[in-house]
Structure formats: structure tokens, C-alpha cells
Design an enzyme around this catalytic site. Sequence first.
Site, short mmCIF file in Angstrom:
data_model
loop_
_atom_site.label_atom_id
_atom_site.label_comp_id
_atom_site.label_asym_id
_atom_site.label_seq_id
_atom_site.Cartn_x
_atom_site.Cartn_y
_atom_site.Cartn_z
N HIS A 145 42.67 -29.49 6.74
CA HIS A 145 43.95 -29.96 7.27
C HIS A 145 44.77 -28.75 7.71
CE1 HIS A 145 47.04 -33.04 7.76
NE2 HIS A 145 47.92 -32.19 7.24
N ASP B 230 38.95 -33.44 6.88
CA ASP B 230 40.37 -33.35 6.54
C ASP B 230 40.63 -34.11 5.24
OD1 ASP B 230 43.16 -33.52 6.39
OD2 ASP B 230 43.38 -33.58 8.56
#
Length: 506
Positions: A403, A372
Amino acid sequence: MLGWLVALCITILVVLIWPGSKYFANKSKTDTLLQGFEISQQAAKENTGRCDSDRKGSDGTGEKSRTVAFICKPSALANYLLKNCRTFSNFTPCFGWTWKASALLQSVYEACWPYDSPVQFVRDNLQLSDEGLVALDWAVPSYQKRRRTSSHSTSPVLLIIPNSFGKITRNVLKLCETALSHGYLPAVFNRRSHNGTPLTTLKLQQFGDPADLREAVRYIRHRQPAGRLYAVSESTGSGLLLSYLGECGSSSYVTAAVCLSPVFRCQSWFESGLCWPLQWALVLYQKICLSRYKTVLHETIQTDTLFSSCSLRSLEESLFCQSGLMSSASAAPSGSCNNTAGAWDTYWERNEPLRDVDEVAIPVLSVCAQDDPVRGDTQSTIPLELFETNPHFFLLLTERGGHCGFSTQPEESAFSAAGSAAVQNSATANRGTMWCHKALLEFFRATTDFFAAEERAKQLAARRRGLGGGAGGRVFRHRSVSTCKRVPACSHNIHAIYNWQRSYTR
């Protein structure tokens, strides 16, 4: 002209080469981390089953590489989830030389690329107790003639909380589409001034202040009293959901909740900052949204400082660390962020999402990816000890996914339209369902079935005790058996909050 051609060629090479290089550079580190989770949970396998899923290597050699880790405290519910949620171990991320293998590119794509959603929204503007406004956007199919749902409907309600910047992303639109196809009633919660919601008071919602969300949940309960309520949050919106669940505890009215790519340690996230392109884009977007209220905000805050901010932290400080937009009960003196070193820490003492995490009383699933680019490093940004010690929290940690991306191989992303043809046309059915959305809907179904089975078992045991004769039998005949935990009455009176004769609802 030649310079532009050279720059274009370099950009294309970076886009094509960078995902593959990042994959080979991080593969060994990723495998080591997931294997570490497997070793740490070796003692719990007898109680919870296998917590890591295996997948054959993309090179066809049969080498095993772990792509999903299910991290939780051993419990009966964890056993049930492992047994009945097959989607948890059925994630096949994109590998190789494709842009979807890049965590940054797929994250930007899901956040910024437009999406032609087949659903339409019906807005309810809710007037709050302080005369402020928030909005609920109810998603309905575009082909449905009836725009309103019946208050007697037993369909479950899915409350969706977008990111804290108010941006409605492809992820939110796809989730509304998928939820509709599975019989849910999706409702998107919009904070004050977000997504076209009018700002009627000189007060913006602080990062982790659940007061507005609490009143919105009360409205949903009033409108749909017969349906279960589930909640899903996206990105930094998880801070609001976790704050609400912690403050309300067992009176949250939510059956289960899911956080997609959440940011847990928000103060350090604001302080450490993002890479400059992402931070610049988020700051610019928030300034554009606030610029329409520049004149009125000038009465309470220093707008020059606000619109000259270059980081998320300075923007947050300009908005909420001055007396103008803070509530009177918790407001600091004007300019205290500049004069008092502890004002920033005091703000996060009231707004840190995990401040009341021990009071959460419902199952909460978090879906995170190790790569992420927004949240940051896994070891320092995810509170792994929370999932290993608290039975209400479950973590799905994927090897790749970015993400709120979680892109899968084409053969894995084909949408299964079984059971949904009656509510979705063929064009929508071919769009595909994201893996994280399949996982959260399966989590909701499994937790609901688990609690229903537990309730039936308790009722059966109570009947057996009551029919066993003696004093228990006499009590059973004269008193009804209730195994449901009494929900504390909410401190708010919904009829005092909402005056339907002068409501903004349309």
C-alpha cells in the site's frame, strides 16, 4: 527474561520467513491473474499494443513473470501512453528474503517511519464560505530564500491530497521532493482539523464531500492562473479526488490526475474492516486527532460513543450519521444511525467516490498492487470493468508493492538527477525516486504532450478549412478559430469567498 528472549526470537523468525513464504504462496495466483488480464486484452493489442510487461525470473532461468498490467479501454491516448511511458513497464519489485518483499512491512514503513525531508512548507489557511478553514501547504526547497512563488509563474501546480486520516506519510514527502526537482509547485491539501489546521466550525469534512476542495482549487487558480493544475491522491484520499472530478466534470480545472493505492468501494471497505492491528492503529490515530476538540464536539455529537468506537465504521457513524456535523441540507435526524437501518447506506449514497464516475472528463491513472494489505482482494475491490469500458480511466496493476510502497531493487531505485541539478542539491539527488512517482510524472508529461499535439492538429485543420475559399474562408477571416472547449463558469464567486482584508492567509 527467558520468555522475552523467546518472543524476540519468534518475532525475528516471522519477519525473516514470512515475506518469502508469502511470495511463494501467492506467486502462482498472481501470475494467473495477470495472465488473465493478458488473455482478456488479446483482442485489443492491435489497437493499444502490449498491455502487460514481462520480466525475467529472479532465479536467472529466463522464465517470464508478469509484474505490471496496464488495463484500459483501447484509445489513441492509451496507444500514446504505451509508446511514451517507459516507466510503466520498468518496475522491478523486491523479491526474496528481504523485509521489503513483504507487502505489510513496506506499507507500514512508508506510512509510519519518519522521513527527514529536505523541503519546507509554507502554509496558506483558507477561509471558506461557511467560515471554516482548510490549509494548503506549499512545498519549497529548504535552500530557497524566497518563500513565496510569483503569481505570474507558469510552473505547473501539483495538488496532493493525503489520506482521509490526515497523516502526512513518507510517500507524500517524497512526492513533494520529486515534484520540486521536476519543476512542479507541490501543494498539500489539508482538510478541516487535519495536520494542525484549526477547526473553526462545528463541521468536519465528510468522506466524499468535495465542497472544500472545490473552493481550494478556485484559490489555486486565482493564485497561479498561468500554470496547469495536476492532482495526486494517496490511499483513502482518492475518494475525495474522485468525488471532486465526478461532480465538477469538465469544469474541474485539472489537466490529469493520479490515484496511488486508491480505495474504490469505500462503503464495503468500512464494513469489512481491516486486520485488527491496522484498524486499531487507524482508529487510535483518528481519536488522538479529534481529542483536542472533544469539549466542543460534545455540543453536537455523542463523544462517549465516538471515543469508545473500536472500528472505522462505528467511528464514521458517530461523526457523520448524527445531525451535529452533517450539513443542514442533507442531515438526518439526531440518532438516526441507531433508529434507521438505512442511514448508513444513505450516507454513502452521497459520499461513495464512484457515484458520478461517468462525469469524469480528464485522464485518471490508478496505481495499485495486488498484494495491497489495506485495500484487500483485487477481484472484489478494484472495479476492473471501469477501466475496461471508460476511456478516461487507466490502471497500472503491479504484482507486488503493498500500500503506497512499490519498493524496487536497489539498482532500480537510483535517482537520476539529469535536468534537476539546478534545483536540487547533491544530498537530495542521492535519495532516490519511487517508481510510482516516476510513473505519475511521466503520465502527466505524456498526457500533456498528447493534448498539445491534438490541439495543434485541430488548429491546423481549422486553418485549412478556413483558407479553402467560399463561405468558410469568409467566416475564417472575420471570426477567430477556437478549438478549446468552453469551460463552464464555476458557481462560486472567488471574490465573495475570499475577503483578502480579513483573510487568515499568512
